[in-house]
Design an enzyme around this catalytic site. Sequence first.
Site, mmCIF file in Angstrom:
data_model
loop_
_atom_site.group_PDB
_atom_site.id
_atom_site.type_symbol
_atom_site.label_atom_id
_atom_site.label_comp_id
_atom_site.label_asym_id
_atom_site.label_seq_id
_atom_site.Cartn_x
_atom_site.Cartn_y
_atom_site.Cartn_z
ATOM 1 C CG HIS A 1 -11.468 -20.077 -16.346
ATOM 2 N ND1 HIS A 1 -10.609 -18.987 -16.455
ATOM 3 C CD2 HIS A 1 -12.257 -20.012 -17.443
ATOM 4 C CE1 HIS A 1 -10.875 -18.326 -17.562
ATOM 5 N NE2 HIS A 1 -11.873 -18.913 -18.180
ATOM 6 C CG ASP B 1 -8.284 -19.350 -14.002
ATOM 7 O OD1 ASP B 1 -8.191 -20.192 -14.909
ATOM 8 O OD2 ASP B 1 -9.089 -18.406 -14.014
ATOM 9 C CB SER C 1 -13.412 -16.684 -19.874
ATOM 10 O OG SER C 1 -12.528 -17.599 -20.486
#
Length: 310
Positions: A284, A251, A81
């Site tokens: 995610h 995601d 991320s």
Amino acid sequence: MTWLLTSPDESLALMLADSGFDVWIANTRGTRFSRRHVTYAPTNPEYWNWTWDELVTHDLPVVIGFVSSQTGQKIHYVGHSLGTLTALASFSEGKQVENVKSAVLLSPIAYLSHMTTALGVAASKAFVGEITTMFGLAEFNPKEKPVADFLKALCAEPGVDCYDLLTAITGKNCCLNASTVEPFLKNEPQSTATKNLVHLAQTVRDGILTKYDYGNVNYNEEHYGKSKPPAYNLSNIPHNLPLFLSYGGQDALSDVRDVQTLLDSLKFHDLDKLNVQYVKDYAHADFIMGVTAKDVVYNQVIEFFRRQYH
């Protein structure tokens, strides 16, 4: 903490250690492990006067330089991320890249214009608006009342369902088990600078990757010597730097279309140095806490690192 939420045999950090790698885990400034400063206390708004630009320019290069000097070796970098955004931007500026042997980017975010989480979209609209300084709050601490109230207000907006906060932020994760989600929510999300979130929101709005936009020609002139903030040019990342990108079809933060834009900016990368993995049912958080991540992603990561020695 992010890397240590699952059981030892399912955690990438511990799997790497068990495979004979020396593992160093860094913390982002502002999180509870990283709140010291030579001049400011975290209660001073000046402490929070930063965005991911500072992580790109100062923090990440210092971490890489430190580990490299301690070990006398180039490092393999792993980011998830925000840890992918700072690495991509930092490498594109040539910071410490000579000390990096390879980089693994899980759920990479560089472009965010297709982010689909209702909460994320509502938040980015709010951040780019008049509340840039958000009720004068320099620290964005999700566990304190002003931020909790702000999130509550966002969650009351039509179409935003925060019943399941994790899904509202990350998309529909396929492979989390309840025993992992609990420590995750206890430890995450940590504090960051409100200014940092404003910068991320600008990325969502503008669809390009630039330094922080002060929203005012004079301020931008003062900081950058030009009226608009300079862009990060990811095609400047050395084309022979081995990269492993893994992204998920579910995601909502690192949307497939945005990852395509990222891959497009890497189109001149040496073909044999760019490894791309697409995991259809991952969102995610699956990349750091998924019960299948070990088999689906981590074994491939370790294999990728080992190949760098042949």
